[in-house]
Design a protein around this motif. Structure first.
Motif, short mmCIF file in Angstrom:
data_model
loop_
_atom_site.label_atom_id
_atom_site.label_comp_id
_atom_site.label_asym_id
_atom_site.label_seq_id
_atom_site.Cartn_x
_atom_site.Cartn_y
_atom_site.Cartn_z
N GLY A 235 0.79 -1.22 0.00
CA GLY A 235 0.00 0.00 0.00
C GLY A 235 0.82 1.27 0.00
N THR A 236 2.13 1.17 -0.15
CA THR A 236 2.96 2.37 -0.14
C THR A 236 2.46 3.36 -1.19
OG1 THR A 236 4.87 1.09 0.60
CG2 THR A 236 5.30 3.27 -0.35
N GLY A 237 2.25 4.58 -0.77
CA GLY A 237 1.63 5.60 -1.62
C GLY A 237 0.22 5.93 -1.19
N ILE A 238 -0.33 5.17 -0.23
CA ILE A 238 -1.71 5.41 0.20
C ILE A 238 -1.88 6.77 0.86
CG2 ILE A 238 -1.37 4.21 2.42
CD1 ILE A 238 -4.29 3.34 2.28
N ALA A 239 -0.85 7.28 1.54
CA ALA A 239 -0.97 8.60 2.17
C ALA A 239 -1.16 9.68 1.11
CB ALA A 239 0.26 8.89 3.02
N ALA A 240 -0.43 9.56 0.01
CA ALA A 240 -0.62 10.50 -1.10
C ALA A 240 -2.02 10.35 -1.70
CB ALA A 240 0.45 10.27 -2.16
N GLU A 241 -2.51 9.12 -1.78
CA GLU A 241 -3.87 8.88 -2.27
C GLU A 241 -4.90 9.56 -1.36
OE1 GLU A 241 -5.33 7.10 -4.83
OE2 GLU A 241 -3.42 6.75 -5.82
N ALA A 242 -4.68 9.48 -0.05
CA ALA A 242 -5.61 10.10 0.91
C ALA A 242 -5.63 11.62 0.74
CB ALA A 242 -5.21 9.73 2.33
N ILE A 243 -4.47 12.22 0.56
CA ILE A 243 -4.41 13.67 0.38
C ILE A 243 -5.05 14.08 -0.94
CG2 ILE A 243 -2.81 15.60 0.04
CD1 ILE A 243 -1.02 14.30 2.16
N THR A 244 -4.85 13.29 -1.99
CA THR A 244 -5.49 13.56 -3.28
C THR A 244 -7.01 13.50 -3.15
OG1 THR A 244 -3.58 12.70 -4.49
CG2 THR A 244 -5.65 12.84 -5.69
N LEU A 245 -7.50 12.53 -2.38
CA LEU A 245 -8.95 12.44 -2.12
C LEU A 245 -9.43 13.66 -1.34
CD1 LEU A 245 -11.57 10.78 -2.31
CD2 LEU A 245 -10.89 9.63 -0.19
N ALA A 246 -8.64 14.09 -0.36
CA ALA A 246 -9.00 15.28 0.41
C ALA A 246 -9.06 16.53 -0.47
CB ALA A 246 -8.00 15.49 1.55
N GLU A 247 -8.19 16.60 -1.46
CA GLU A 247 -8.26 17.71 -2.42
C GLU A 247 -9.61 17.74 -3.11
OE1 GLU A 247 -4.63 18.85 -4.81
OE2 GLU A 247 -4.14 16.77 -4.34
N LYS A 248 -10.10 16.56 -3.51
CA LYS A 248 -11.34 16.48 -4.27
C LYS A 248 -12.57 16.78 -3.44
CE LYS A 248 -9.50 13.02 -7.50
NZ LYS A 248 -9.61 11.61 -7.97
N VAL A 249 -12.62 16.27 -2.19
CA VAL A 249 -13.85 16.37 -1.42
C VAL A 249 -13.87 17.50 -0.39
CG1 VAL A 249 -14.40 13.94 -1.75
CG2 VAL A 249 -13.11 14.63 0.25
N TYR A 250 -12.69 17.94 0.06
CA TYR A 250 -12.64 18.99 1.08
C TYR A 250 -11.96 20.26 0.59
CZ TYR A 250 -13.64 15.00 4.17
OH TYR A 250 -14.19 13.88 4.75
N GLY A 251 -11.43 20.23 -0.63
CA GLY A 251 -10.72 21.40 -1.14
C GLY A 251 -9.35 21.60 -0.52
#
Length: 301
Positions: free
Chosen positions: A179-195
């Motif tokens: 799962g290495t890279g999941i933290a970056a995935e989480a931040i990318t998701l936060a960009e989309k849903v929380y700005g």
């Protein structure tokens, strides 16, 4: 930036560390917590009852979801939580632990409150993953709701804690080698849903197995070199999960000076649970080995 147990001594079996951003510790922000070996296993499965884990969280005023009699993809996560009266005052309302049964993926969920203040799905990043079941299975949770306590279990894998200093989005992810890279995935998701913006995030890398104890086969070493860079592989095919995650995070715009690394190796330090130290050499089937090490709870409170 590095810190260790000398900087933040554990108290009553829990490590509690503040986020670090723009040169200072954020005392008013949520804290990064990790249960230690001394408080016992925090193993989590939807079809198993873990009274030790339930009591551990209850002592902190945190309510875990009720285990269903059987696992079903049709389960409604909100139905697994008791009703709390909504007082309108966050400090007097109960807190809900939001756990996941891990699938060693990069699946992350963004949460919202339903009309009773219970966890509900706002978005997820990998809708097509065959093992992911909404808010039940995955490896990361983010939210802006202060009454939710995102929690994953770890033992050698990296718990990575996230906090957006502008939107107050926070969360935790479980980052094994797959799962290495999941933290970056989480931040990318936060960009989309929380700005959110990556440069506004404070990140804490929790205790995990370090390169001193983690030698990998040549094929896996090549995978990390190709996907994350040569700096994460040390001499003798020793893998630095911390370095791989730092590379992944800085690539999307997280500032390296806002990443705090708790410099403790789970395999070296007996205060921490470790699959490799406690169970890897046991003469047991893998499924049985998973019951013979101390799974730790990584959560934000």
């Amino acid at each position: 930036m590095l810190c260790d147990f000398n900087d933040f001594p554990p108290h009553r079996g829990v490590l509690s560390v503040p986020f670090f951003f723009d040169g200072e510790f954020l005392q008013a922000a949520p804290r990064c917590c990790l249960s230690l070996e001394s408080v016992g296993s925090m193993r989590f499965r939807w079809t198993e009852e873990n009274s030790n884990r339930k009591n551990f969280f209850a002592q902190q005023g945190i309510t875990e979801p009720v285990r269903p009699s059987e696992f079903s993809e049709k389960l409604c996560p909100g139905s697994l939580y008791p009703d709390f009266p909504l007082s309108g005052k966050k400090e007097t309302e109960g807190k809900y632990a939001v756990p996941l049964e891990l699938i060693h993926s990069q699946v992350v969920y963004a949460l919202k409150e339903d009309d009773r203040g219970k966890p509900a799905l706002l978005a997820k990043n990998q809708a097509e993953h065959p093992l992911a079941v909404d808010l039940l299975r995955g490896d990361g949770v983010i939210t802006t709701c202060e009454r939710f306590v995102p929690v994953v279990t770890v033992a050698d894998c990296v718990p990575i804690y996230l906090f957006d200093t502008k939107t107050n989005c926070f969360g935790v992810v479980h980052s094994g080698w797959k799962g290495t890279g999941i933290a970056a995935e989480a931040i990318t998701l936060a960009e989309k849903v929380y700005g959110s913006k990556p440069a506004d995030f404070a990140v804490v890398l929790g205790p995990h197995i370090h390169a001193c104890c983690y030698t990998v086969e040549a094929e896996r070493a090549r995978y990390f070199i190709q996907n994350f860079g040569a700096d994460c592989i040390e001499r003798g095919n020793r893998l630095s999960l911390a370095e791989a995650n730092v590379i992944s995070l800085t690539k999307i715009g997280v500032l390296k000076e806002n990443i705090l690394h708790i410099n403790e190796c789970t395999c070296c330090n007996p205060l921490l649970g470790s699959f490799r130290r406690q169970a890897a050499e046991l003469n047991l089937p893998l499924q049985e080995k998973t019951k013979h090490f101390t799974a730790m709870a990584a959560y934000i409170l």
